[in-house]
Motif scaffolding. Sequence first.
Motif, mmCIF file in Angstrom:
data_model
loop_
_atom_site.group_PDB
_atom_site.id
_atom_site.type_symbol
_atom_site.label_atom_id
_atom_site.label_comp_id
_atom_site.label_asym_id
_atom_site.label_seq_id
_atom_site.Cartn_x
_atom_site.Cartn_y
_atom_site.Cartn_z
ATOM 1 N N GLY A 233 0.821 -1.201 0.000
ATOM 2 C CA GLY A 233 0.000 0.000 0.000
ATOM 3 C C GLY A 233 0.858 1.254 0.000
ATOM 4 N N TYR A 234 0.213 2.395 0.081
ATOM 5 C CA TYR A 234 0.920 3.681 0.084
ATOM 6 C C TYR A 234 1.804 3.814 1.322
ATOM 7 C CZ TYR A 234 1.578 8.735 0.574
ATOM 8 O OH TYR A 234 2.127 9.982 0.752
ATOM 9 N N LEU A 235 1.300 3.376 2.477
ATOM 10 C CA LEU A 235 2.018 3.569 3.734
ATOM 11 C C LEU A 235 3.316 2.772 3.806
ATOM 12 C CD1 LEU A 235 -0.948 3.479 6.298
ATOM 13 C CD2 LEU A 235 0.107 5.474 5.242
ATOM 14 N N GLN A 236 3.410 1.680 3.039
ATOM 15 C CA GLN A 236 4.586 0.806 3.114
ATOM 16 C C GLN A 236 5.789 1.361 2.334
ATOM 17 O OE1 GLN A 236 1.371 -0.544 2.761
ATOM 18 N NE2 GLN A 236 1.480 -1.033 4.942
ATOM 19 N N ASP A 237 5.570 2.325 1.470
ATOM 20 C CA ASP A 237 6.657 3.012 0.763
ATOM 21 C C ASP A 237 7.658 2.043 0.117
ATOM 22 O OD1 ASP A 237 8.054 5.205 -0.193
ATOM 23 O OD2 ASP A 237 9.338 5.337 1.576
ATOM 24 N N ILE A 238 7.152 1.181 -0.752
ATOM 25 C CA ILE A 238 8.022 0.235 -1.464
ATOM 26 C C ILE A 238 8.948 0.989 -2.428
ATOM 27 C CG2 ILE A 238 8.072 -1.960 -2.725
ATOM 28 C CD1 ILE A 238 6.393 -2.006 -0.148
ATOM 29 N N ASP A 239 8.558 2.226 -2.776
ATOM 30 C CA ASP A 239 9.381 3.025 -3.703
ATOM 31 C C ASP A 239 10.805 3.210 -3.195
ATOM 32 O OD1 ASP A 239 7.485 4.204 -5.918
ATOM 33 O OD2 ASP A 239 6.372 4.290 -4.045
ATOM 34 N N VAL A 240 10.983 3.285 -1.884
ATOM 35 C CA VAL A 240 12.328 3.491 -1.347
ATOM 36 C C VAL A 240 13.233 2.298 -1.696
ATOM 37 C CG1 VAL A 240 11.982 2.466 0.968
ATOM 38 C CG2 VAL A 240 13.615 4.322 0.672
ATOM 39 N N ILE A 241 12.658 1.100 -1.753
ATOM 40 C CA ILE A 241 13.441 -0.096 -2.093
ATOM 41 C C ILE A 241 13.785 -0.092 -3.580
ATOM 42 C CG2 ILE A 241 13.481 -2.625 -2.041
ATOM 43 C CD1 ILE A 241 11.238 -2.421 0.133
ATOM 44 N N TYR A 301 18.602 -10.314 3.532
ATOM 45 C CA TYR A 301 18.079 -9.145 4.244
ATOM 46 C C TYR A 301 16.559 -9.105 4.066
ATOM 47 C CZ TYR A 301 22.833 -7.171 4.401
ATOM 48 O OH TYR A 301 24.169 -6.960 4.629
ATOM 49 N N ASN A 302 15.815 -9.010 5.156
ATOM 50 C CA ASN A 302 14.380 -8.740 5.087
ATOM 51 C C ASN A 302 14.157 -7.250 5.328
ATOM 52 O OD1 ASN A 302 12.894 -11.295 4.706
ATOM 53 N ND2 ASN A 302 13.992 -11.921 6.554
ATOM 54 N N VAL A 303 13.324 -6.647 4.489
ATOM 55 C CA VAL A 303 13.106 -5.200 4.574
ATOM 56 C C VAL A 303 11.736 -4.890 5.191
ATOM 57 C CG1 VAL A 303 13.006 -3.018 3.302
ATOM 58 C CG2 VAL A 303 14.520 -4.857 2.509
ATOM 59 N N ILE A 304 11.757 -3.957 6.142
ATOM 60 C CA ILE A 304 10.534 -3.378 6.691
ATOM 61 C C ILE A 304 10.583 -1.893 6.364
ATOM 62 C CG2 ILE A 304 9.212 -2.886 8.787
ATOM 63 C CD1 ILE A 304 10.669 -5.355 10.047
ATOM 64 N N SER A 305 9.637 -1.402 5.585
ATOM 65 C CA SER A 305 9.654 0.009 5.199
ATOM 66 C C SER A 305 8.289 0.646 5.446
ATOM 67 C CB SER A 305 10.048 0.162 3.723
ATOM 68 O OG SER A 305 9.156 -0.563 2.889
ATOM 69 N N LEU A 306 8.320 1.859 5.969
ATOM 70 C CA LEU A 306 7.090 2.613 6.244
ATOM 71 C C LEU A 306 7.338 4.096 5.998
ATOM 72 C CD1 LEU A 306 5.990 0.988 9.646
ATOM 73 C CD2 LEU A 306 4.828 0.700 7.447
ATOM 74 N N LEU A 307 6.282 4.812 5.677
ATOM 75 C CA LEU A 307 6.380 6.273 5.588
ATOM 76 C C LEU A 307 6.652 6.863 6.972
ATOM 77 C CD1 LEU A 307 3.426 7.224 3.202
ATOM 78 C CD2 LEU A 307 5.859 7.171 2.658
ATOM 79 N N PRO A 308 7.165 8.089 7.028
ATOM 80 C CA PRO A 308 7.435 8.719 8.326
ATOM 81 C C PRO A 308 6.200 8.744 9.223
ATOM 82 C CG PRO A 308 8.414 10.010 6.561
ATOM 83 C CD PRO A 308 7.598 8.938 5.900
ATOM 84 N N ASN A 309 6.410 8.433 10.498
ATOM 85 C CA ASN A 309 5.402 8.492 11.573
ATOM 86 C C ASN A 309 4.364 7.367 11.553
ATOM 87 O OD1 ASN A 309 6.507 10.902 12.677
ATOM 88 N ND2 ASN A 309 5.473 12.076 11.073
ATOM 89 N N VAL A 310 4.361 6.526 10.521
ATOM 90 C CA VAL A 310 3.365 5.449 10.459
ATOM 91 C C VAL A 310 3.564 4.455 11.602
ATOM 92 C CG1 VAL A 310 2.533 3.482 9.096
ATOM 93 C CG2 VAL A 310 2.945 5.678 7.986
ATOM 94 N N ILE A 311 4.816 4.238 12.012
ATOM 95 C CA ILE A 311 5.090 3.259 13.065
ATOM 96 C C ILE A 311 4.446 3.643 14.400
ATOM 97 C CG2 ILE A 311 7.254 4.253 13.959
ATOM 98 C CD1 ILE A 311 6.445 0.514 13.288
ATOM 99 N N TYR A 312 4.078 4.903 14.543
ATOM 100 C CA TYR A 312 3.409 5.350 15.769
ATOM 101 C C TYR A 312 1.904 5.070 15.739
ATOM 102 C CZ TYR A 312 7.859 7.743 16.294
ATOM 103 O OH TYR A 312 9.203 8.019 16.393
ATOM 104 N N THR A 313 1.418 4.598 14.594
ATOM 105 C CA THR A 313 -0.015 4.338 14.437
ATOM 106 C C THR A 313 -0.329 2.904 14.013
ATOM 107 O OG1 THR A 313 -0.079 4.971 12.086
ATOM 108 C CG2 THR A 313 -0.339 6.745 13.707
ATOM 109 N N ALA A 314 0.710 2.121 13.720
ATOM 110 C CA ALA A 314 0.513 0.732 13.275
ATOM 111 C C ALA A 314 1.808 -0.032 13.493
ATOM 112 C CB ALA A 314 0.119 0.695 11.796
ATOM 113 N N CYS A 315 1.714 -1.349 13.398
ATOM 114 C CA CYS A 315 2.905 -2.189 13.567
ATOM 115 C C CYS A 315 2.821 -3.315 12.535
ATOM 116 C CB CYS A 315 2.942 -2.765 14.986
ATOM 117 S SG CYS A 315 4.435 -3.681 15.363
ATOM 118 N N SER A 354 16.758 6.032 7.747
ATOM 119 C CA SER A 354 15.654 6.977 7.934
ATOM 120 C C SER A 354 14.661 6.843 6.788
ATOM 121 C CB SER A 354 16.176 8.418 8.027
ATOM 122 O OG SER A 354 17.004 8.715 6.927
ATOM 123 N N ASN A 355 13.390 7.099 7.083
ATOM 124 C CA ASN A 355 12.312 6.898 6.108
ATOM 125 C C ASN A 355 12.616 7.600 4.784
ATOM 126 O OD1 ASN A 355 11.337 7.537 8.974
ATOM 127 N ND2 ASN A 355 9.728 6.184 8.246
#
Length: 374
Positions: A233-241, A301-315, A354-355
Amino acid sequence: MKTITFLLMYYKPENHTINYVYNPIINDYIKQGYRVNIIVPNPTRGLSRAKIKEYQNKAEEKIDENLLLYRVNCFTYKRYNKFNLLLRYLSVSSRCARKLKKIKSDIVFLQTSPPIFYAYKASKIAKKKNISIVYNVQDIYPDNIFKENKLLYKIIDYYQKKTLNNADVITTLSDDMKNTLLKKGEFKNKIKIIPNPVTFKVDQYNKQLLEKVSIDYSFKKDKINVVYAGNMGYLQDIDVIISAAKKVFKKTNKYNFILIGEGAQKERLNKEVKSLNNENIKIYNMAPMELSPYIYKLADYNVISLLPNVIYTACPLKTAMIIEADKKVIACVDKDSEYVKELNEKVKELIVISNRNAEKLAKELIKRLKSNEE
């Protein structure tokens, strides 16, 4: 015998990953001697038109001696768009919550999908019927989709706070999420942190299946395999990878990037990957849950990526499985979060980026390649 009623968004035959969280909870209540009711809308996700039509006529199913399923026929769209999705959400929220009026229950278990109105309406009914409320917060709306100065944020947040106030017990997944909830009111004595468990556990890896998964998902024994497997989804920010992969490919062909999943951004990401025309990056459909432990185990390597501040609202639901795999982890997540601190204590090796910093991610991968070659 006490009765607990779960108001869910998905149930069989819909194969949603959240079922792997709630099904064990339901089974635990049955083992403890509870009678369990499940209220759920008519299934649609991932089903054919014929199957959707078949289930529109099913109202009640006795799954087990102490497990009764109530399917509620809600608005069902033929063509996906945001307006139809909103109508579906509003229909589910209203009709499924109303079903609670007709059911005797001592406890009601509410959750946060679809965004808030389902839980809010059900909590109002439960409160009037003097039913104890357990509110399971998997995602904190509206914080994970709107900025605080937006009108929609203020409207949805009003109902979120009402639901939190109505709840007798609030369960959430992390210290970061607890701290976000505490900004909404005095809920400290209500909140319990219960992380999601390993959604599919393998006691012993099957060597033949490891080999098959390796072939099916293009793992390469002569490359360093960087894997993202999960929601797209949008929140996962796969674009960074993908952006980091572009930069890495200019320097080396020693890395192999594997993206596996489904979500709102999948079609766009698929086009982006194909445009690179590079055999060392591939994108696949979501793997069956039972293969997930094998995918995470095969990764370098397993990647966990999220947009900034999302980790404060989901896990991320996959966190426990990634920890279980005991491989190196790249976390493109807020560096100061409690999530990163806890992850650092539990995984083999953690690289924190960093995100949205594809440049830093690419440089880190190149640097580690050079240090391995020396």
